[in-house]
Structure formats: C-alpha cells, structure tokens
Design an enzyme around this catalytic site. Sequence first.
Site, PDB file in Angstrom:
ATOM      1  N   ASP A  13       0.862  -1.250  -0.036  1.00 43.88           N
ATOM      2  CA  ASP A  13       0.032  -0.131   0.239  1.00 43.88           C
ATOM      3  C   ASP A  13       0.947   1.123  -0.122  1.00 43.88           C
ATOM      4  O   ASP A  13       2.050   1.076   0.456  1.00 43.88           O
ATOM      5  CB  ASP A  13      -0.790   0.110   0.981  1.00 43.88           C
ATOM      6  CG  ASP A  13      -1.835   1.083   1.255  1.00 43.88           C
ATOM      7  OD1 ASP A  13      -2.396   1.470   0.082  1.00 43.88           O
ATOM      8  OD2 ASP A  13      -2.131   1.710   2.328  1.00 43.88           O
ATOM      9  N   ASP A  15      -0.251   4.998   1.245  1.00 40.67           N
ATOM     10  CA  ASP A  15      -0.498   5.876   2.323  1.00 40.67           C
ATOM     11  C   ASP A  15      -0.439   5.000   3.438  1.00 40.67           C
ATOM     12  O   ASP A  15      -1.286   3.998   3.532  1.00 40.67           O
ATOM     13  CB  ASP A  15      -1.845   6.632   2.128  1.00 40.67           C
ATOM     14  CG  ASP A  15      -1.700   7.541   0.882  1.00 40.67           C
ATOM     15  OD1 ASP A  15      -1.098   8.379   0.926  1.00 40.67           O
ATOM     16  OD2 ASP A  15      -2.680   7.617   0.142  1.00 40.67           O
ATOM     17  N   ASP A 209      -1.164  -0.985   5.861  1.00 37.87           N
ATOM     18  CA  ASP A 209      -1.452  -0.304   7.304  1.00 37.87           C
ATOM     19  C   ASP A 209      -2.786  -0.373   7.829  1.00 37.87           C
ATOM     20  O   ASP A 209      -3.118  -0.105   8.951  1.00 37.87           O
ATOM     21  CB  ASP A 209      -1.131   1.168   7.184  1.00 37.87           C
ATOM     22  CG  ASP A 209      -2.038   1.967   6.653  1.00 37.87           C
ATOM     23  OD1 ASP A 209      -2.398   1.545   5.396  1.00 37.87           O
ATOM     24  OD2 ASP A 209      -2.597   2.906   7.156  1.00 37.87           O
TER      25      ASP A 209
END
Length: 259
Positions: A13, A15, A209
């Site tokens: 990922d 961000d 995250d």
Amino acid sequence: MADRKPIESWLTDMDGVLIHEGVPIPGADSFLKKLRESGRPFLVLTNNSIYTPRDLHARLRRMGLDVPEENIWTSALATAQFLADQRPGGSAYVIGEAGLTTALHDVGYILTDHEPDFVILGETRTYSFEAMTKAVRLINDGARFIATNPDNVGPSVEGALPATGSVAALITAATGKTPYFVGKPNPLMMRAGLNAIGAHSETSAMIGDRMDTDVLAGLEAGMRTFLVLTGVTQPAEVDRFPFRPSEIVDSIAELVDRV
C-alpha cells in the site's frame, strides 16, 4: 502446516506504508531501492482513483521516492480492467478525476450521461450535488452501479476527508442499489495486480497499514500479509478482527532486509 514458499514478489500500500501526509516514512526509500535492485516484481497499490500512474510517479519522485509508472496499480486501473472484461467497449457516467477517466478511455470506454451501461463512482476533490443527483437518476433508470473502492474517509494534511465509500452510501440510500466495489479489500484488485506483474499469490506478500482493507485483501488473495503500524490500524485494534496478518512490524524499515 507446510512451510510457506520464499517471497518472490511484493505488493505494498502507499498511504500509511510508504508515505504519511505527503512525507516519506523512514525506510520507504531503502525498501523501494532494494526492490528495484533485486529485480523482484513489485507493485505499489492505492485505492485512491484520483491520479494516473504517471501523476503518482511524479508526486512520489518529488518526495524522494522512485517508483516506475509500471509498478503503480490503482483502484481506477483495476476498475477499468474489470469493466473491459465484463462489458468490452461499454459506456459509463463517471464521477471522478483523471486517474479514473483516463483508465476508462484507455480500455475503450465511452463516457456519457446518455443511457450509460454503468455509473462509476470514484474519488474526487469536489463531489458535486448535481453529479450525484444525475447518478441517482441514471441508476434508477437501469445503469449498473460500480465504485472504485469502499474507503469511507481519506487522508489529508488537514485531517480525514469523506471518500468514495461515504458518497456511495448516499447514492445507495437514494436508489436502494449497492455498488460493486472493485478496490481493496476485494481480492479482484490484488489478483489483477499479481497478473500484471506475472506473480503468484503463493510467493507474494502484501504490506499494508489497515486490517480491514490491505490485510484482508492480501489474505483473501492467498498472500503473506504484513501489517505496519505507521498508518490507520493501531496495535490494540488488531485483536478486534477475526483474522490476523502473517506478521506485524513497526514500519516498512523492518522489511528492507526481507527483500
């Protein structure tokens, strides 16, 4: 249980893993450099459909992160590929920006508000009430409802912003029609990404995250999963989910030596 095969391909990922509020996370540059030098297939993924891979390549480079265009996979690209497979040469009314409209043009789609096959909802900086009203009427008239991703909020320097999932909920409330979400945690986005780099799930890992999108998508696609604690999901929240990542690490910096 048999030992897992060595990791040969990496998906990560963006961000919360590589960058946070427009600033690179320590270790991100070293991780990406190691990937490029190793020659291993890799992809940087994002549910954000605003930008084209070229846009993201330029934005990341300004932050000091070098990610080639061909190593960027967005929910807009996944959505366009899904639609091209489902209904080649179709038409769509689109709420979104260049990342989504360019991807649809590239697969031969016609963008129109006249009897479109689909209404496609993506990310935009300025959701228009007029556009949402038109979308509601077109869906009521029979257009199929697609959304690039289910994220209810997105990050910004000022704080959380309403995102595609929130606007999709509004349209669903007005039409009674739930969209098909193409982006994470739909494993379709992951499998399409793996195919794009010629990778196999058994020898691939997903770094994210968020438990509810990144880890879930990687898990359902059959990949090894790593949760980093530099983004949305915090340690105390992990046990609230009925599934777990393969490993939890503090940040991307801990995975540099795993490449």
